[in-house]
Design a protein around this motif. Structure first.
Motif, PDB file in Angstrom:
ATOM      1  N   MET A  17      58.990 -36.622  -5.485  1.00  0.00           N
ATOM      2  CA  MET A  17      58.293 -36.610  -6.777  1.00  0.00           C
ATOM      3  C   MET A  17      57.352 -35.414  -6.930  1.00  0.00           C
ATOM      4  O   MET A  17      57.079 -34.978  -8.040  1.00  0.00           O
ATOM      5  CB  MET A  17      57.534 -37.915  -6.992  1.00  0.00           C
ATOM      6  CG  MET A  17      58.448 -39.075  -7.321  1.00  0.00           C
ATOM      7  SD  MET A  17      57.572 -40.611  -7.600  1.00  0.00           S
ATOM      8  CE  MET A  17      56.882 -40.330  -9.206  1.00  0.00           C
ATOM      9  N   ASP A  18      56.870 -34.879  -5.828  1.00  0.00           N
ATOM     10  CA  ASP A  18      55.958 -33.738  -5.906  1.00  0.00           C
ATOM     11  C   ASP A  18      56.655 -32.476  -6.416  1.00  0.00           C
ATOM     12  O   ASP A  18      55.997 -31.515  -6.827  1.00  0.00           O
ATOM     13  CB  ASP A  18      55.327 -33.473  -4.539  1.00  0.00           C
ATOM     14  CG  ASP A  18      56.347 -33.116  -3.473  1.00  0.00           C
ATOM     15  OD1 ASP A  18      57.449 -33.701  -3.474  1.00  0.00           O
ATOM     16  OD2 ASP A  18      56.041 -32.238  -2.640  1.00  0.00           O
ATOM     17  N   LEU A  19      57.985 -32.454  -6.437  1.00  0.00           N
ATOM     18  CA  LEU A  19      58.719 -31.307  -6.959  1.00  0.00           C
ATOM     19  C   LEU A  19      58.453 -31.085  -8.446  1.00  0.00           C
ATOM     20  O   LEU A  19      58.362 -29.944  -8.901  1.00  0.00           O
ATOM     21  CB  LEU A  19      60.228 -31.508  -6.766  1.00  0.00           C
ATOM     22  CG  LEU A  19      60.827 -31.197  -5.418  1.00  0.00           C
ATOM     23  CD1 LEU A  19      62.304 -31.573  -5.401  1.00  0.00           C
ATOM     24  CD2 LEU A  19      60.653 -29.729  -5.092  1.00  0.00           C
ATOM     25  N   VAL A  20      58.365 -32.156  -9.194  1.00  0.00           N
ATOM     26  CA  VAL A  20      58.252 -32.049 -10.653  1.00  0.00           C
ATOM     27  C   VAL A  20      57.002 -31.262 -11.071  1.00  0.00           C
ATOM     28  O   VAL A  20      57.120 -30.266 -11.804  1.00  0.00           O
ATOM     29  CB  VAL A  20      58.319 -33.439 -11.319  1.00  0.00           C
ATOM     30  CG1 VAL A  20      58.043 -33.345 -12.811  1.00  0.00           C
ATOM     31  CG2 VAL A  20      59.674 -34.086 -11.068  1.00  0.00           C
ATOM     32  N   PRO A  21      55.790 -31.647 -10.645  1.00  0.00           N
ATOM     33  CA  PRO A  21      54.628 -30.858 -11.072  1.00  0.00           C
ATOM     34  C   PRO A  21      54.656 -29.417 -10.566  1.00  0.00           C
ATOM     35  O   PRO A  21      54.224 -28.504 -11.273  1.00  0.00           O
ATOM     36  CB  PRO A  21      53.429 -31.603 -10.489  1.00  0.00           C
ATOM     37  CG  PRO A  21      53.931 -32.858  -9.901  1.00  0.00           C
ATOM     38  CD  PRO A  21      55.408 -32.827  -9.891  1.00  0.00           C
ATOM     39  N   ARG A  25      54.568 -26.254 -13.079  1.00  0.00           N
ATOM     40  CA  ARG A  25      53.540 -25.208 -12.922  1.00  0.00           C
ATOM     41  C   ARG A  25      54.177 -23.826 -12.826  1.00  0.00           C
ATOM     42  O   ARG A  25      53.726 -22.865 -13.441  1.00  0.00           O
ATOM     43  CB  ARG A  25      52.681 -25.483 -11.690  1.00  0.00           C
ATOM     44  CG  ARG A  25      51.358 -26.117 -11.998  1.00  0.00           C
ATOM     45  CD  ARG A  25      50.405 -26.089 -10.809  1.00  0.00           C
ATOM     46  NE  ARG A  25      50.986 -26.514  -9.545  1.00  0.00           N
ATOM     47  CZ  ARG A  25      51.092 -27.779  -9.138  1.00  0.00           C
ATOM     48  NH1 ARG A  25      50.644 -28.749  -9.917  1.00  0.00           N
ATOM     49  NH2 ARG A  25      51.624 -28.078  -7.978  1.00  0.00           N
ATOM     50  N   SER A  26      55.249 -23.719 -12.047  1.00  0.00           N
ATOM     51  CA  SER A  26      55.880 -22.402 -11.873  1.00  0.00           C
ATOM     52  C   SER A  26      56.586 -21.946 -13.157  1.00  0.00           C
ATOM     53  O   SER A  26      56.618 -20.758 -13.456  1.00  0.00           O
ATOM     54  CB  SER A  26      56.871 -22.429 -10.714  1.00  0.00           C
ATOM     55  OG  SER A  26      58.005 -23.193 -11.027  1.00  0.00           O
ATOM     56  N   MET A  27      57.128 -22.884 -13.931  1.00  0.00           N
ATOM     57  CA  MET A  27      57.835 -22.511 -15.160  1.00  0.00           C
ATOM     58  C   MET A  27      56.891 -22.208 -16.312  1.00  0.00           C
ATOM     59  O   MET A  27      57.271 -21.484 -17.232  1.00  0.00           O
ATOM     60  CB  MET A  27      58.803 -23.633 -15.564  1.00  0.00           C
ATOM     61  CG  MET A  27      59.975 -23.775 -14.623  1.00  0.00           C
ATOM     62  SD  MET A  27      61.073 -25.118 -15.084  1.00  0.00           S
ATOM     63  CE  MET A  27      61.907 -24.395 -16.491  1.00  0.00           C
ATOM     64  N   THR A  28      55.708 -22.769 -16.293  1.00  0.00           N
ATOM     65  CA  THR A  28      54.751 -22.572 -17.396  1.00  0.00           C
ATOM     66  C   THR A  28      53.552 -21.762 -16.939  1.00  0.00           C
ATOM     67  O   THR A  28      52.493 -21.835 -17.567  1.00  0.00           O
ATOM     68  CB  THR A  28      54.283 -23.931 -17.949  1.00  0.00           C
ATOM     69  OG1 THR A  28      53.635 -24.651 -16.903  1.00  0.00           O
ATOM     70  CG2 THR A  28      55.431 -24.722 -18.530  1.00  0.00           C
ATOM     71  N   ILE A  44      60.546 -35.482 -18.539  1.00  0.00           N
ATOM     72  CA  ILE A  44      61.857 -34.834 -18.451  1.00  0.00           C
ATOM     73  C   ILE A  44      62.187 -34.531 -16.993  1.00  0.00           C
ATOM     74  O   ILE A  44      63.303 -34.774 -16.524  1.00  0.00           O
ATOM     75  CB  ILE A  44      61.867 -33.549 -19.306  1.00  0.00           C
ATOM     76  CG1 ILE A  44      61.797 -33.908 -20.795  1.00  0.00           C
ATOM     77  CG2 ILE A  44      63.105 -32.697 -19.019  1.00  0.00           C
ATOM     78  CD1 ILE A  44      61.474 -32.740 -21.696  1.00  0.00           C
ATOM     79  N   GLY A  45      61.200 -34.023 -16.264  1.00  0.00           N
ATOM     80  CA  GLY A  45      61.410 -33.685 -14.858  1.00  0.00           C
ATOM     81  C   GLY A  45      61.695 -34.898 -13.994  1.00  0.00           C
ATOM     82  O   GLY A  45      62.591 -34.868 -13.139  1.00  0.00           O
ATOM     83  N   TYR A  46      60.936 -35.975 -14.192  1.00  0.00           N
ATOM     84  CA  TYR A  46      61.159 -37.183 -13.383  1.00  0.00           C
ATOM     85  C   TYR A  46      62.518 -37.820 -13.685  1.00  0.00           C
ATOM     86  O   TYR A  46      63.185 -38.320 -12.777  1.00  0.00           O
ATOM     87  CB  TYR A  46      60.030 -38.187 -13.577  1.00  0.00           C
ATOM     88  CG  TYR A  46      58.725 -37.741 -12.951  1.00  0.00           C
ATOM     89  CD1 TYR A  46      58.670 -37.304 -11.624  1.00  0.00           C
ATOM     90  CD2 TYR A  46      57.537 -37.742 -13.678  1.00  0.00           C
ATOM     91  CE1 TYR A  46      57.482 -36.879 -11.052  1.00  0.00           C
ATOM     92  CE2 TYR A  46      56.346 -37.322 -13.115  1.00  0.00           C
ATOM     93  CZ  TYR A  46      56.323 -36.892 -11.797  1.00  0.00           C
ATOM     94  OH  TYR A  46      55.147 -36.475 -11.228  1.00  0.00           O
ATOM     95  N   ALA A  66      67.759 -30.950  -6.418  1.00  0.00           N
ATOM     96  CA  ALA A  66      66.834 -31.599  -7.347  1.00  0.00           C
ATOM     97  C   ALA A  66      66.021 -30.569  -8.121  1.00  0.00           C
ATOM     98  O   ALA A  66      65.796 -30.724  -9.330  1.00  0.00           O
ATOM     99  CB  ALA A  66      65.912 -32.554  -6.593  1.00  0.00           C
ATOM    100  N   ALA A  67      65.564 -29.503  -7.444  1.00  0.00           N
ATOM    101  CA  ALA A  67      64.778 -28.462  -8.114  1.00  0.00           C
ATOM    102  C   ALA A  67      65.599 -27.812  -9.228  1.00  0.00           C
ATOM    103  O   ALA A  67      65.094 -27.591 -10.334  1.00  0.00           O
ATOM    104  CB  ALA A  67      64.308 -27.417  -7.111  1.00  0.00           C
ATOM    105  N   ALA A  68      66.866 -27.529  -8.947  1.00  0.00           N
ATOM    106  CA  ALA A  68      67.732 -26.932  -9.969  1.00  0.00           C
ATOM    107  C   ALA A  68      67.950 -27.907 -11.129  1.00  0.00           C
ATOM    108  O   ALA A  68      67.932 -27.509 -12.304  1.00  0.00           O
ATOM    109  CB  ALA A  68      69.067 -26.525  -9.354  1.00  0.00           C
ATOM    110  N   ALA A  69      68.129 -29.172 -10.823  1.00  0.00           N
ATOM    111  CA  ALA A  69      68.332 -30.181 -11.871  1.00  0.00           C
ATOM    112  C   ALA A  69      67.096 -30.306 -12.762  1.00  0.00           C
ATOM    113  O   ALA A  69      67.207 -30.412 -13.988  1.00  0.00           O
ATOM    114  CB  ALA A  69      68.672 -31.530 -11.243  1.00  0.00           C
TER     115      ALA A  69
END
Length: 191
Positions: A17-21, A25-28, A44-46, A66-69
Motif C-alpha cells: 500500500m505504501d507504493l500508492v502515495p 508524489r513522484s508523478m505530481t 485510483i491508485g489503491y 504494481a507500480a506500473a499498474a
C-alpha cells in the motif's frame, strides 16, 4: 463480474500500500493538489493496486508490476479528464453577462444580417466583427448565432434561419465559444 480477492491477494495488496502515495508524489512533484484531488488519485491508485494483486501471475516480481499498474491508472484518469474538458466547452457566464443584449419583440420575423446593434456600437462589438472576419465559416456562423441568441432568438428560429438542424447551430456556437474564451483582448474589452 468482479472476482473477489483471495486472502493471499489481499495480503499482497496490503503489503504494498505504501507504493500508492510514493507514486503519486513522484508523478505530481511540484504540482499543488487539493486534498480532494489527492484523495481521488489515492483511490485510483489503491484500486489499481488491488487489480494488480489479482492479475499478477505467480513468480513475477509484484512491486514493479504494481507500480506500473498504478501509474497507468493515474495516466488513464488524467487522459479521461482532459478528453472530457475537450468535449465540453461551457460558455463562462461572465462572458455572456458582459455582452450587452438587445431585446427583440415577438413581432419581428426577419433576422438581421449583422451582430446586435447594441453590441456593434461598442469597441467589443467592433473587435468581435474583426475576429469574425478572420475566421473560418464555422466560427463565423457560430459567433453570428451567439449574437442572435443574445438578441433573444431561440434555437428553433436559428435552425430555421440557417436551414440546418439545431445540433449544427450548437456545434458552431460551441466552437465559437471556445475560440472567444481564448481571446484575451476580447475578454479585456468585455470586462
Amino acid at each position: 463480474m468482479v472476482k473477489p480477492m483471495t486472502p493471499a491477494q489481499k495480503q499482497l495488496a496490503e503489503d504494498h500500500m505504501d507504493l500508492v502515495p510514493k507514486i503519486i508524489r513522484s508523478m505530481t512533484n511540484g504540482s499543488p493538489l487539493t486534498s480532494e484531488q489527492r484523495q481521488e488519485l489515492c483511490q485510483i491508485g489503491y484500486l489499481a493496486l488491488c487489480r494488480a494483486a489479482v492479475s499478477c501471475g505467480e513468480g513475477f516480481p509484484f512491486t514493479p508490476y504494481a507500480a506500473a499498474a498504478i501509474r497507468n491508472a493515474i495516466y488513464d484518469s488524467w487522459r479521461h479528464e482532459i478528453r472530457g474538458k475537450d468535449l465540453f466547452c461551457p460558455l463562462q457566464e461572465d462572458l455572456l453577462d458582459a455582452m450587452p443584449a438587445l431585446q427583440i419583440g415577438q413581432e419581428q420575423e426577419a433576422m438581421p444580417d449583422a451582430a446586435p446593434l447594441a453590441l456593434k456600437d461598442t469597441a467589443a462589438g467592433a473587435y468581435l466583427e474583426t475576429l469574425k472576419a478572420s475566421q473560418c465559416s464555422t466560427i463565423q456562423k457560430g459567433i453570428e448565432a451567439l449574437c442572435f441568441q443574445l438578441e433573444g432568438y431561440s434555437a428553433k428560429e436559428l435552425s430555421a434561419h440557417y436551414q440546418v438542424p439545431s445540433n449544427h447551430i450548437r456545434a458552431w456556437q460551441s466552437k465559437a465559444r471556445r475560440f472567444l474564451q481564448q481571446d484575451a483582448a476580447l475578454c479585456a474589452l468585455l470586462s
